[in-house]
Design a protein around this motif. Structure first.
Motif, short mmCIF file in Angstrom:
data_model
loop_
_atom_site.label_atom_id
_atom_site.label_comp_id
_atom_site.label_asym_id
_atom_site.label_seq_id
_atom_site.Cartn_x
_atom_site.Cartn_y
_atom_site.Cartn_z
N LYS A 118 -38.45 30.00 80.43
CA LYS A 118 -37.39 30.38 79.49
C LYS A 118 -36.14 30.83 80.22
O LYS A 118 -35.02 30.67 79.71
CB LYS A 118 -37.90 31.50 78.57
N GLN A 119 -36.32 31.36 81.44
CA GLN A 119 -35.16 31.84 82.18
C GLN A 119 -34.38 30.70 82.85
O GLN A 119 -33.28 30.93 83.36
CB GLN A 119 -35.61 32.84 83.25
N LEU A 120 -34.99 29.49 82.88
CA LEU A 120 -34.34 28.37 83.55
C LEU A 120 -33.29 27.77 82.63
O LEU A 120 -33.57 27.40 81.49
CB LEU A 120 -35.36 27.29 83.92
N ARG A 121 -32.08 27.65 83.15
CA ARG A 121 -30.98 27.02 82.43
C ARG A 121 -30.73 25.66 83.07
O ARG A 121 -30.51 25.55 84.28
CB ARG A 121 -29.72 27.89 82.48
N VAL A 122 -30.74 24.64 82.22
CA VAL A 122 -30.66 23.26 82.71
C VAL A 122 -29.23 22.76 82.51
O VAL A 122 -28.77 22.62 81.37
CB VAL A 122 -31.65 22.36 81.96
N PRO A 123 -28.49 22.44 83.63
CA PRO A 123 -27.12 21.96 83.50
C PRO A 123 -27.08 20.56 82.89
O PRO A 123 -28.04 19.79 82.95
CB PRO A 123 -26.60 21.94 84.94
#
Length: 306
Positions: free
Chosen positions: A88-93
């Motif tokens: 959930k903490q991963l932000r995908v560009p």
């Protein structure tokens, strides 16, 4: 009635708990942590060979999620939709690629190639799905054409090698080489024996040198003696001695001439054949007389008694 209701309630509650445990246990065995908050994204592929549910999703080798679902995309025939469960903490560009890779054992996984864009995907967005070129694909596309081109050359090479190997001249050469190697082994053995006999030869040479030194010493002594004899001979009256020898030789020659001459008494005695015959006849007559005396002694000896 109350007791019966309580028993049925306990059974139902146990079944519900068992189903929950089974559901969450299956997810846990798949590697899904149901208590860990995740975000879901999607990717589409034309080939998902080797990819299974719970396959890892990584970034630079670090696991950041897993494959949640795999299903056929009926809205886009020929494509398979894959649901990715990421931290959930991963932000995908925006522009991030989900690349499906396959290892040597055929097991597939998904690697995220993060872009450098400043905007990020929303949860549930579709990522760019690509199939990485696997090792076997590289072999098929790059190596196999080269191998296919080499095979005729290998066949020709094997044919040439077979022809050379069955050539009688080569077989004879190998046999001659074997004979040469045998001769070399024998020569090596003889050389080894000769090398082993070198110490004895060296000892004999040493004794020979000792004998040579002794002979050289003896030769020095003989040379000294010859020098002494030579000096003594030099002091002797050789000329008078040779004159005496010459005079004796002349006298001997005169005697020999007289023996061979018929004028001297000794020469006539030696050379007169008639004298030899008379002496021979006289000897024979004397011998006959002696025999007759032995046979008839009374004829020649007369004994008278008074």
């Amino acid at each position: 009635m109350k007791k019966k209701y309580t028993k049925e309630f306990a059974i139902g509650l146990s079944v519900i708990i068992a189903l929950l445990v089974l559901f969450f246990g299956i997810d846990y065995l798949k590697g899904i942590n149901v208590f860990h908050a995740t975000n879901y994204y999607y990717a589409s592929y034309t080939n998902v060979a080797g990819l299974a549910q719970s396959a890892p999703v990584t970034i630079n080798g670090y696991k950041v999620g897993l494959v949640r679902e795999i299903e056929y995309d009926y809205d886009h025939p020929g494509h398979i939709k894959v649901e990715l469960s990421l931290d959930k903490q991963l932000r995908v560009p925006q522009g991030t690629k989900a690349i499906l890779t396959t290892d040597l054992l055929g097991t597939a996984s998904i690697e995220l190639k993060m872009s450098t864009a400043g905007d990020y995907h929303n949860v549930g967005d579709k990522l760019i799905g690509e199939n990485a070129t696997g090792l076997m694909s590289s072999v098929s596309s790059d190596i196999m054409p080269g191998i296919t081109a080499i095979l005729p050359k290998i066949d020709s090479l094997l044919t040439a090698v077979t022809t050379i190997a069955t050539d009688p001249a080569l077989i004879n050469s190998v046999q001659r080489l074997e004979s040469i190697m045998t001769n070399l082994e024998q020569s090596s053995a003889q050389l080894s024996r000769a090398m082993n006999s070198l110490p004895a030869i060296a000892n004999n040479a040493s004794s020979v040198m000792t004998d040579a030194k002794t002979i050289a010493g003896n030769l020095n002594t003989v040379t000294t003696d010859l020098t002494t004899v030579s000096s003594q001979l030099k002091d002797m009256p050789l000329e008078s001695t040779l004159n005496n020898v010459y005079a004796a030789s002349q006298s001997l020659n005169d005697i020999m001439k007289k023996l061979n001459s018929n004028d001297s008494s000794l020469g006539m005695l030696v050379n007169d054949k008639q004298l030899y015959d008379n002496l021979n006849n006289a000897s024979a007559s004397l011998d006959s007389l002696l025999r007759d005396v032995k046979k008839n002694p009374k004829r020649y000896i007369s004994i008278k008694l008074l």
